[in-house]
Design a protein around this motif. Structure first.
Motif, PDB file in Angstrom:
ATOM      1  N   UNK A  81      -5.231   4.138 -33.024  1.00 30.45           N
ATOM      2  CA  UNK A  81      -5.625   5.423 -32.453  1.00 30.45           C
ATOM      3  C   UNK A  81      -6.861   5.962 -33.179  1.00 30.45           C
ATOM      4  N   UNK A  82      -6.893   5.825 -34.488  1.00 30.41           N
ATOM      5  CA  UNK A  82      -8.077   6.246 -35.248  1.00 30.41           C
ATOM      6  C   UNK A  82      -9.285   5.436 -34.794  1.00 30.41           C
ATOM      7  N   UNK A  83      -9.106   4.148 -34.598  1.00 31.42           N
ATOM      8  CA  UNK A  83     -10.215   3.292 -34.162  1.00 31.42           C
ATOM      9  C   UNK A  83     -10.750   3.741 -32.806  1.00 31.42           C
ATOM     10  N   UNK A  84      -9.870   4.084 -31.894  1.00 30.76           N
ATOM     11  CA  UNK A  84     -10.288   4.565 -30.574  1.00 30.76           C
ATOM     12  C   UNK A  84     -11.134   5.840 -30.720  1.00 30.76           C
ATOM     13  N   UNK A  85     -10.668   6.756 -31.544  1.00 33.96           N
ATOM     14  CA  UNK A  85     -11.388   8.020 -31.734  1.00 33.96           C
ATOM     15  C   UNK A  85     -12.714   7.806 -32.461  1.00 33.96           C
ATOM     16  N   UNK A  86     -12.716   6.913 -33.436  1.00 35.82           N
ATOM     17  CA  UNK A  86     -13.942   6.614 -34.188  1.00 35.82           C
ATOM     18  C   UNK A  86     -15.001   6.021 -33.256  1.00 35.82           C
ATOM     19  N   UNK A 144     -15.302   6.469 -30.033  1.00 40.47           N
ATOM     20  CA  UNK A 144     -15.789   7.528 -29.154  1.00 40.47           C
ATOM     21  C   UNK A 144     -16.743   8.445 -29.907  1.00 40.47           C
ATOM     22  N   UNK A 145     -16.433   8.771 -31.155  1.00 42.21           N
ATOM     23  CA  UNK A 145     -17.312   9.596 -31.981  1.00 42.21           C
ATOM     24  C   UNK A 145     -18.639   8.906 -32.186  1.00 42.21           C
ATOM     25  N   UNK A 146     -18.608   7.622 -32.514  1.00 37.96           N
ATOM     26  CA  UNK A 146     -19.835   6.871 -32.739  1.00 37.96           C
ATOM     27  C   UNK A 146     -20.712   6.877 -31.483  1.00 37.96           C
ATOM     28  N   UNK A 147     -20.104   6.656 -30.333  1.00 38.80           N
ATOM     29  CA  UNK A 147     -20.881   6.670 -29.082  1.00 38.80           C
ATOM     30  C   UNK A 147     -21.551   8.023 -28.879  1.00 38.80           C
TER      31      UNK A 147
END
Length: 132
Positions: free
Chosen positions: A118-123, A125-128
Motif C-alpha cells: 500500500x505504501x508503494x502504491x501511494x509512493x 502516485x506521489x512520484x508521478x
C-alpha cells in the motif's frame, strides 16, 4: 527546476516512514530528495520491515531511526505523516499529507507485506505527481 524534497514521518521511524523513504528513493532514481524521521525514534529498524523491503531488492539493513527536527520539516517541500499525530511542526506554505496506514510494529512478515504494498502504491502516485 529544483529537485523536490519529501520527508516521511512516523512515530518510531522504524517501519512505515522507512519503507516509504526506501521505496521513493528506489523509484525516483535521483529525481526527488528523500528523508524520513520519527517523533520518538526507536533504537533499530523493525526486522520484518527490513525483510519485506529486501524482497524488493531495497536494503534498509544499514538505516537507523532518525529524530524529527524543525529544520527537517522546514526544508521539505512535502511532509507525509503516518500516525505521528500533532508531533510534526506545521509551516505555512508546505504541502502536508497524512497517510493512514497500519503500524507494522510487532507484526510478522506476512502481515507487513500488504502495508509495504500500500505504501508503494501511494509512493508511486506521489512520484508521478511530483515529477509530472
Amino acid at each position: 527546476m529544483t529537485t523536490p524534497e519529501v520527508l516521511f514521518v512516523c512515530v518510531h521511524n522504524a517501519g512505515r516512514s522507512q519503507m516509504a523513504a526506501g521505496l521513493l528513493h528506489h523509484h525516483a532514481c535521483g529525481r526527488v530528495l528523500v528523508r524520513s524521521a520519527g517523533s520518538a525514534p526507536a533504537d533499530t529498524i523493525n526486522p520484518a520491515v527490513v525483510a519485506v523491503m529486501a524482497e524488493l531488492g531495497i536494503d534498509l539493513s544499514r538505516e537507523i531511526p532518525k529524530p524529527l527536527t524543525t529544520q527537517g520539516v522546514h526544508s521539505a517541500d512535502v511532509v507525509i505523516t503516518m500516525g505521528c499525530g500533532d508531533a510534526c511542526p506545521v509551516f505555512p506554505g508546505k504541502r502536508y499529507l497524512d497517510w493512514q496506514l497500519d503500524d507494522p510494529a510487532g507484526l510478522p512478515v506476512e502481515q507487513v507485506r500488504p502495508i509495504r504494498d500500500e505504501i508503494d502504491r501511494r509512493v508511486q502516485a506521489l512520484l508521478a505527481d511530483l515529477v509530472s
